[in-house]
Design an enzyme around this catalytic site. Sequence first.
Site, PDB file in Angstrom:
ATOM      1  N   ASP A   1      -0.456  45.146  21.542  1.00  0.00           N
ATOM      2  CA  ASP A   1       0.362  44.062  20.789  1.00  0.00           C
ATOM      3  C   ASP A   1       0.557  43.148  21.942  1.00  0.00           C
ATOM      4  O   ASP A   1       1.935  42.481  22.144  1.00  0.00           O
ATOM      5  CB  ASP A   1       1.673  44.743  20.382  1.00  0.00           C
ATOM      6  CG  ASP A   1       2.581  43.658  19.560  1.00  0.00           C
ATOM      7  OD1 ASP A   1       3.586  43.814  19.155  1.00  0.00           O
ATOM      8  OD2 ASP A   1       1.835  42.569  19.088  1.00  0.00           O
TER       9      ASP A   1
ATOM     10  N   LYS B   1      -3.536  38.641  22.906  1.00  0.00           N
ATOM     11  CA  LYS B   1      -4.629  38.957  22.092  1.00  0.00           C
ATOM     12  C   LYS B   1      -6.094  38.913  22.996  1.00  0.00           C
ATOM     13  O   LYS B   1      -6.921  39.541  22.399  1.00  0.00           O
ATOM     14  CB  LYS B   1      -4.596  37.778  21.189  1.00  0.00           C
ATOM     15  CG  LYS B   1      -3.086  37.838  20.306  1.00  0.00           C
ATOM     16  CD  LYS B   1      -2.396  39.290  20.309  1.00  0.00           C
ATOM     17  CE  LYS B   1      -0.986  39.071  20.121  1.00  0.00           C
ATOM     18  NZ  LYS B   1      -0.218  40.353  20.036  1.00  0.00           N
TER      19      LYS B   1
ATOM     20  N   ASP C   1      -1.958  44.797  16.536  1.00  0.00           N
ATOM     21  CA  ASP C   1      -1.330  43.902  15.755  1.00  0.00           C
ATOM     22  C   ASP C   1      -1.755  42.608  15.981  1.00  0.00           C
ATOM     23  O   ASP C   1      -2.886  42.353  16.852  1.00  0.00           O
ATOM     24  CB  ASP C   1       0.032  44.027  16.492  1.00  0.00           C
ATOM     25  CG  ASP C   1       0.853  43.141  15.561  1.00  0.00           C
ATOM     26  OD1 ASP C   1       2.043  42.381  16.162  1.00  0.00           O
ATOM     27  OD2 ASP C   1       0.823  42.628  14.226  1.00  0.00           O
ATOM     28  N   ASN C   2      -1.549  41.749  14.913  1.00  0.00           N
ATOM     29  CA  ASN C   2      -2.126  40.280  15.048  1.00  0.00           C
ATOM     30  C   ASN C   2      -3.634  40.080  14.848  1.00  0.00           C
ATOM     31  O   ASN C   2      -3.832  38.993  15.524  1.00  0.00           O
ATOM     32  CB  ASN C   2      -1.502  39.863  16.244  1.00  0.00           C
ATOM     33  CG  ASN C   2       0.085  39.724  16.453  1.00  0.00           C
ATOM     34  OD1 ASN C   2       0.477  40.423  17.377  1.00  0.00           O
ATOM     35  ND2 ASN C   2       0.871  39.533  15.371  1.00  0.00           N
TER      36      ASN C   2
ATOM     37  N   GLU D   1       5.211  38.535  10.945  1.00  0.00           N
ATOM     38  CA  GLU D   1       6.685  39.142  11.086  1.00  0.00           C
ATOM     39  C   GLU D   1       7.469  37.756  10.610  1.00  0.00           C
ATOM     40  O   GLU D   1       7.366  36.736  10.950  1.00  0.00           O
ATOM     41  CB  GLU D   1       7.079  39.649  12.571  1.00  0.00           C
ATOM     42  CG  GLU D   1       6.581  38.694  13.489  1.00  0.00           C
ATOM     43  CD  GLU D   1       5.359  39.152  14.230  1.00  0.00           C
ATOM     44  OE1 GLU D   1       4.394  39.588  13.410  1.00  0.00           O
ATOM     45  OE2 GLU D   1       5.071  38.733  15.283  1.00  0.00           O
TER      46      GLU D   1
HETATM   47  C1  LIG Z   1      -2.680  41.272  30.164  1.00  0.00           C
HETATM   48  N1  LIG Z   1      -1.983  42.715  30.295  1.00  0.00           N
HETATM   49  C2  LIG Z   1      -0.510  42.894  30.284  1.00  0.00           C
HETATM   50  N2  LIG Z   1      -0.025  43.883  30.492  1.00  0.00           N
HETATM   51  C3  LIG Z   1       1.381  44.078  30.457  1.00  0.00           C
HETATM   52  N3  LIG Z   1       2.117  43.418  29.648  1.00  0.00           N
HETATM   53  C4  LIG Z   1       1.433  42.233  28.955  1.00  0.00           C
HETATM   54  C5  LIG Z   1       0.164  41.798  29.298  1.00  0.00           C
HETATM   55  N4  LIG Z   1      -0.281  40.912  28.586  1.00  0.00           N
HETATM   56  C6  LIG Z   1       1.024  40.598  27.857  1.00  0.00           C
HETATM   57  N5  LIG Z   1       2.124  41.349  28.206  1.00  0.00           N
HETATM   58  C7  LIG Z   1       3.599  41.289  27.608  1.00  0.00           C
HETATM   59  O1  LIG Z   1       3.249  41.654  26.414  1.00  0.00           O
HETATM   60  C8  LIG Z   1       4.061  40.440  25.667  1.00  0.00           C
HETATM   61  C9  LIG Z   1       3.048  39.832  24.754  1.00  0.00           C
HETATM   62  C10 LIG Z   1       2.981  39.663  23.630  1.00  0.00           C
HETATM   63  C11 LIG Z   1       1.806  38.782  22.993  1.00  0.00           C
HETATM   64  N6  LIG Z   1       2.062  38.561  21.602  1.00  0.00           N
HETATM   65  C12 LIG Z   1       1.982  37.421  21.151  1.00  0.00           C
HETATM   66  O2  LIG Z   1       1.371  36.640  21.590  1.00  0.00           O
HETATM   67  C13 LIG Z   1       2.386  37.517  19.463  1.00  0.00           C
HETATM   68  C14 LIG Z   1       2.112  36.165  18.990  1.00  0.00           C
HETATM   69  C15 LIG Z   1       2.645  35.817  17.674  1.00  0.00           C
HETATM   70  C16 LIG Z   1       2.774  34.483  17.120  1.00  0.00           C
HETATM   71  C17 LIG Z   1       2.251  34.378  15.865  1.00  0.00           C
HETATM   72  C18 LIG Z   1       2.270  33.009  15.164  1.00  0.00           C
HETATM   73  C19 LIG Z   1       2.758  31.969  16.008  1.00  0.00           C
HETATM   74  F1  LIG Z   1       2.794  30.736  15.277  1.00  0.00           F
HETATM   75  C20 LIG Z   1       3.345  32.294  17.104  1.00  0.00           C
HETATM   76  C21 LIG Z   1       3.353  33.330  17.780  1.00  0.00           C
HETATM   77  C22 LIG Z   1       3.116  37.088  16.947  1.00  0.00           C
HETATM   78  C23 LIG Z   1       2.979  38.402  17.408  1.00  0.00           C
HETATM   79  O3  LIG Z   1       3.009  39.465  16.830  1.00  0.00           O
HETATM   80  C24 LIG Z   1       2.608  38.519  18.718  1.00  0.00           C
HETATM   81  O4  LIG Z   1       2.421  39.817  19.386  1.00  0.00           O
HETATM   82  C25 LIG Z   1       5.043  40.156  26.517  1.00  0.00           C
HETATM   83  F2  LIG Z   1       5.342  38.597  26.192  1.00  0.00           F
HETATM   84  C26 LIG Z   1       4.121  39.826  27.817  1.00  0.00           C
HETATM   85  O5  LIG Z   1       4.630  39.878  28.792  1.00  0.00           O
HETATM   86 MG   LIG Z   2       2.339  41.293  17.567  1.00  0.00          MG
END
Ligand SMILES: CNc1ncnc2c1ncn2[C@@H]1O[C@H](/C=C/CNC(=O)c2cc(-c3ccc(F)cc3)cc(O)c2O)[C@H](F)[C@H]1O
Ligand SMILES: [Mg+2]
Length: 214
Positions: A141, A144, A169-170, A199
């Site tokens: 999650d 992406k 997810d997603n 969600e």
């Molecule tokens: C790359 N390695 C990483 N290592 C550790 N932590 C990380 C890493 N990469 C990210 N994180 C960490 O994981 C999280 C990132 C979550 C990203 N999730 C989404 O973007 C996401 C977006 C939507 C969405 C849908 C429609 C819309 F109009 C707007 C948004 C819906 C969803 O359910 C999501 O999960 C956190 F923020 C970041 O620091």
């Molecule tokens: Mg998500």
Amino acid sequence: TRSTRPQRLLTHVKQRARRGDAQSVITTIDDYCRAREWAMNVGDEKGSILDQVVCEVSPDVALELGTYCGYSSVRIARLLPPGARLLTVEFNHDYATIAREVIDWAGLQDRVQLLEGASGDLIPQLRQKHGIETLDFIFLDHWKDRYLPDTRLLEDCSLLRRGTVLLADNVICPGTPDYLEYVRSSPRYQSQYFSSHLEYTRAEDGLEKSVFLG
Ligand SMILES: CNc1ncnc2c1ncn2[C@@H]1O[C@H](/C=C/CNC(=O)c2cc(-c3ccc(F)cc3)cc(O)c2O)[C@H](F)[C@H]1O
Ligand SMILES: [Mg+2]
């Protein structure tokens, strides 16, 4: 300076959820995000699919990539059998701080280990630094475009065994096209799509469950 959305979410949890009651933390976050401020938690509808898969797998060792505020950490950890544990990875310090407090408020700190750092750095350390042999369940999650490279890394680090379940997810919104293509076409995975909604909205989204065949 103005508080952040995760900070406001944590404040709401501490004001409204019963300490030590994981379900009340989950319900409080869902109510807040539906009524007041949307946030990218897996949410209640996809969350109940996550619950089903976690119960079915009943993992001893689970890994989550992308903790954010800890909502899905709480969902997963509340269902783990005694002695089982969830490792959750988050590289944003502010999110990690909030998530620890949410997990603590839910009373699940003994089952959840939050690893602060990047998945690409932490995955290769799971075996010798965290005593992990293989993983039973992985919830993806985070960013992406990192689902596929991190899945390949998990394979290369021999952290998957026959039957390991990956739940992503997603896969529709925002979408993870390269990951979907990979797990659906690779002979090493048996994949299944669970249709749901983004969600707190009516937009289509869903979860992809992929079993590693060894
Ligand atoms: C790359 N390695 C990483 N290592 C550790 N932590 C990380 C890493 N990469 C990210 N994180 C960490 O994981 C999280 C990132 C979550 C990203 N999730 C989404 O973007 C996401 C977006 C939507 C969405 C849908 C429609 C819309 F109009 C707007 C948004 C819906 C969803 O359910 C999501 O999960 C956190 F923020 C970041 O620091
Ligand atoms: Mg998500």
